[in-house]
Scaffold this active site. Structure first.
Site, PDB file in Angstrom:
ATOM      1  N   ASP A  37       0.941  -1.207  -0.027  1.00 26.52           N
ATOM      2  CA  ASP A  37       0.138   0.230   0.153  1.00 26.52           C
ATOM      3  C   ASP A  37       1.062   1.376   0.039  1.00 26.52           C
ATOM      4  OD1 ASP A  37      -2.571   1.430   0.344  1.00 26.52           O
ATOM      5  OD2 ASP A  37      -1.907   1.868   2.487  1.00 26.52           O
ATOM      6  N   ASP A  53      -0.244   5.230   0.806  1.00 34.11           N
ATOM      7  CA  ASP A  53      -0.309   6.192   1.843  1.00 34.11           C
ATOM      8  C   ASP A  53      -0.233   5.651   3.239  1.00 34.11           C
ATOM      9  OD1 ASP A  53      -0.640   7.905  -0.308  1.00 34.11           O
ATOM     10  OD2 ASP A  53      -2.956   7.686  -0.507  1.00 34.11           O
ATOM     11  N   ASP A 103      -1.150  -0.385   6.057  1.00 29.75           N
ATOM     12  CA  ASP A 103      -1.436   0.338   7.451  1.00 29.75           C
ATOM     13  C   ASP A 103      -2.906   0.339   7.385  1.00 29.75           C
ATOM     14  OD1 ASP A 103      -2.916   3.581   6.765  1.00 29.75           O
ATOM     15  OD2 ASP A 103      -2.074   2.419   5.051  1.00 29.75           O
TER      16      ASP A 103
END
Length: 228
Positions: free
Chosen positions: A10, A12, A189
Site C-alpha cells: 500500500d 499512503d 496500514d
C-alpha cells in the site's frame, strides 16, 4: 519450479507517512484551485469515511479530481511536479526506500497497490523506483473533439478494499501467474486492506491504524513500525 515472490505495498501511511491524495488536495487549494474552507471540510469528511471503512470511492474520486479536470492537463501536470518536490520527496524516508530496495535486491517483484488515483501516484511510484503500480485508473474523454483529459469517473475496478484483490488477480493473470504459483507479501496500514491481507501469503501490518493493529495482534500478523 521457481516460485516468484511478489511484494505488494500500500502507499499512503504505509510507504509514506501521509495521504498523498489528501496532501495533493491541500496543495492545490493553496494554489487557489478550490475554495479553501469548503474543500477542507469535504476532504476531511471523505477522509473520516475512509478511516472508518465506509468511503464511497466513486463519489470521492469525482470530488478529488474536480480541480484537476477544471484546470486541465498542462497546469495539472506542472503543479504535480511542484507537489513532488515540495511535499512528496521530503516525505519519502530512507527506511521506506531501503525496504523497497531490499526486496528488489532479493529478486522480489515489487508492486504498489493503492486506492489513490494513478494521476497522483504514478510519479510517487517512480520516485520509489517501482514500475508496477496498481492504482485507481481514471476515464479520459477520448471522444472525437473531446478534451482528452479526465472525466472524474473511474475506469474499470477501483483498487479499493475487495477491489485490490480483483486488481492484483488481474495483474497476476496478465503475467500468466496465479495466487497458487507465486508467494505474496502485502504491507499495509489500513483496515480497508484486510481483504488483500487475508489473500496474501504473508500480511505485514505497517504503521497500522488502531483497528488493523488489534486485528494483526489477534491474527499473529507481523507489525512493522516503519516511521517510529
Amino acid at each position: 519450479m521457481t516460485v516468484n515472490k511478489i511484494v505488494l505495498f500500500d502507499l499512503d501511511h504505509t510507504l509514506i507517512p501521509l495521504d498523498s491524495d489528501y496532501a495533493w488536495g491541500e496543495f492545490t487549494t493553496a494554489l487557489g484551485w478550490t475554495d479553501a474552507e469548503l474543500f477542507k471540510q469535504k476532504n476531511q469528511e471523505f477522509y473520516e469515511h475512509y478511516k472508518a471503512g465506509t468511503l464511497d470511492i466513486h463519489a470521492y474520486i469525482r470530488f478529488a479530481t474536480a480541480a484537476v479536470i477544471r484546470e486541465g492537463a498542462t497546469k495539472s501536470i506542472a503543479a504535480h511536479a511542484d507537489f513532488m518536490s515540495a511535499i512528496i520527496q521530503k516525505a519519502i524516508q530512507p527506511q521506506a526506500l531501503k525496504l523497497v530496495r531490499d526486496h528488489q535486491a532479493a529478486g522480489d517483484v515489487v508492486v504498489i497497490v493503492t486506492a489513490t488515483n494513478a494521476f497522483v501516484t504514478r510519479p510517487i511510484a517512480t520516485a520509489f523506483g517501482v514500475e508496477d503500480l496498481i492504482a485507481v485508473d481514471l476515464v479520459k474523454d477520448e471522444t472525437p473533439g473531446g478534451t482528452g483529459w479526465y472525466t472524474g469517473e473511474i475506469a474499470g475496478v477501483p483498487s479499493f478494499r475487495e477491489g485490490k484483490v480483483t486488481r492484483v488477480n488481474q495483474w497476476l493473470t496478465d503475467r500468466g501467474w496465479s495466487w497458487e504459483t507465486v508467494h505474496t507479501t502485502f504491507y499495509s496500514d489500513s483496515i480497508n486492506d484486510v481483504p488483500l491481507m487475508e489473500k496474501a501469503d504473508v500480511a505485514v501490518a505497517t504503521n497500522p491504524d488502531p483497528r488493523l493493529r488489534a486485528l494483526a495482534e489477534q491474527r499473529g500478523w507481523r507489525i512493522l513500525e516503519l516511521f517510529s
